[in-house]
Design an enzyme around this catalytic site. Structure first.
Site: not given
Ligand SMILES: *Cc1c(COP(=O)(O)O)cnc(C)c1O
Length: 409
Positions: A144, A229, A258
């Site tokens: 994701f 990520d 986050k």
């Molecule tokens: C939450 C998340 C995103 C997206 O972040 P947003 O601030 O909602 O755009 C991308 N990568 C990972 C692994 C995430 O947990």
């Protein structure tokens, strides 16, 4: 003068449904106040928070150091635009560089935007620095990376893409933890590999050490950049400042969001000097990215983690929580597996319906849990949670498990 009507949960939920777009499938609870690992609804009911606003509040709600940093900076200066210099983003970047592999930082506003920046950097690096047209990015199945058009194209889950075609070209997926699959997808085509060291939305699935080491070697051999990520697992969540530090494998680019802003919208792209050199003036930008107030909050977050033994607390509480969950798993056949690291833990259930029931029961008992990937109960308490709070959460969970599964063994 007429007295203002007192806010109630029911009224707030009704008004919200009238004017906010229906994208979230929200749980029927409203909050007006938070402190540490606790939240309160308008009626005064108290909740124990094992979700932390989806791994955002790593220091709990309204941490005094974040509150005072935001208060102080917002009385001085909010925003100037990134065409001028201000000190808070520099201070935060210095801290991120000090604690990581990185030499340079680009600030933005969210995780998806950080990943967009990372992919843009990898592409322009391939063209301008490595001088070839292999600009594809291999991502993982079940990954994701966010909800922009670019990042739903990158994400390895069908459910985020449905209805939004045409998507962007330039992404191929390979099976997570399958090195041969990544090599096959990358060969002759890719300029970068992007992965989460622990897949969060995918159901709390850690990368294996062999995979991490192997992908690093593959990237070196084929001249690809490695992007981690760490939007969900960075900033202490796993018991180290960054999840990659458990593996002894460094990326070329790492994305954060986050938790890094302590609850304010902040994302970051971290990179080595070599990779970062591909961004030159005019190639990438964002208006708000890393303004003085959000980066002052971020600085308070990193300093608090550094000074308050938060990482060791995260490891200790994570161990307690995990071993308790493993005991539940031994008692309830409906629990398939416990996974994760530090204070990102997943409890995979055989039946997702039971997971939904469990989350709802827990909520009415005053414990905030989360269900991800349909059947994985995810635990993301604040990293400074106390032993007493962990045991209270476990008592509530035990009661809810008995309600959902019956008293077994
Ligand atoms: C939450 C998340 C995103 C997206 O972040 P947003 O601030 O909602 O755009 C991308 N990568 C990972 C692994 C995430 O947990």
């Amino acid at each position: 003068m007429k007295k203002a009507k007192k806010l109630t949960s029911a009224n707030l939920i009704e008004r919200s449904n009238r004017v906010l777009m229906n994208t979230y499938g929200r749980l029927p609870v409203a909050f007006i106040r938070g402190q540490g690992a606790r939240l309160w609804d308008p009626e005064g009911k108290e909740y124990l928070d094992f979700f932390s606003g989806l791994a955002v509040g790593n220091l709990g709600h309204c941490h005094p150091k974040i509150v005072s940093a935001v208060r102080a900076q917002s009385g001085l200066l909010f925003h100037t635009s990134n065409i001028f210099y201000t000190e808070p983003p520099v201070r935060l970047a210095e801290l991120l560089v000090k604690h990581s592999f990185a030499d340079k930082v680009f600030f933005c506003n969210s995780g998806a935007e950080a990943n967009e920046g990372a992919v843009k950097l990898a592409r322009i690096y391939a063209r301008n620095c490595r001088k070839d047209e292999r600009v594809g990015v291999v991502t993982m199945e079940n990954s994701f990376h966010g909800r922009t058009l670019g990042m739903i194209s990158a994400t390895g889950q069908e459910k985020v893409k449905v209805g939004f075609a045409p998507l962007l070209e330039g992404f191929r997926t390979a099976r997570f933890n399958d090195l041969a699959g990544v090599a096959k997808a990358a060969e002759g085509w890719a300029g970068a590999v992007m992965l989460e060291p622990i897949q969060g939305e995918g159901g709390v699935i850690p990368a294996t050490p062999e995979f991490m080491t192997g992908v690093r070697k593959l990237c070196d051999r084929l001249g690809m950049l490695l992007i981690f990520d760490e939007v969900q697992v960075g900033i202490g969540r796993t018991g180290e400042m960054f999840a990659y530090q458990h593996y002894g494998v460094e990326p070329d680019i790492l994305t954060l969001a986050k938790a890094v802003g302590g609850g304010l919208p902040l994302g970051a792209v971290l990179a080595t000097n070599e990779a970062a050199a591909a961004f030159t003036p005019g190639t990438h930008a964002t208006t708000f990215g890393g303004n003085a107030v959000v980066t002052a909050a971020g600085e308070a977050v990193i300093n608090a983690i550094g000074f308050e033994k938060i990482l060791s607390n995260c490891r200790r509480q994570g161990k307690t929580l995990r071993s308790a969950l493993e005991k539940f798993a031994a008692r309830y056949p409906g629990i398939r597996e416990i996974r994760g690291r530090g204070l990102i833990l997943g409890m995979e259930l055989a039946d997702g319906e039971k997971g939904q029931q469990l989350v709802r029961q827990a909520l009415s008992a005053g414990l905030i849990l989360n269900l991800t990937h349909g059947n994985v109960v995810r635990f993301l308490p604040p990293l400074n949670i106390t032993s007493a709070e962990v045991s209270r959460g476990l008592k509530l969970l035990e009661k809810c498990l008995a309600e959902v599964y019956g008293n077994q063994k």
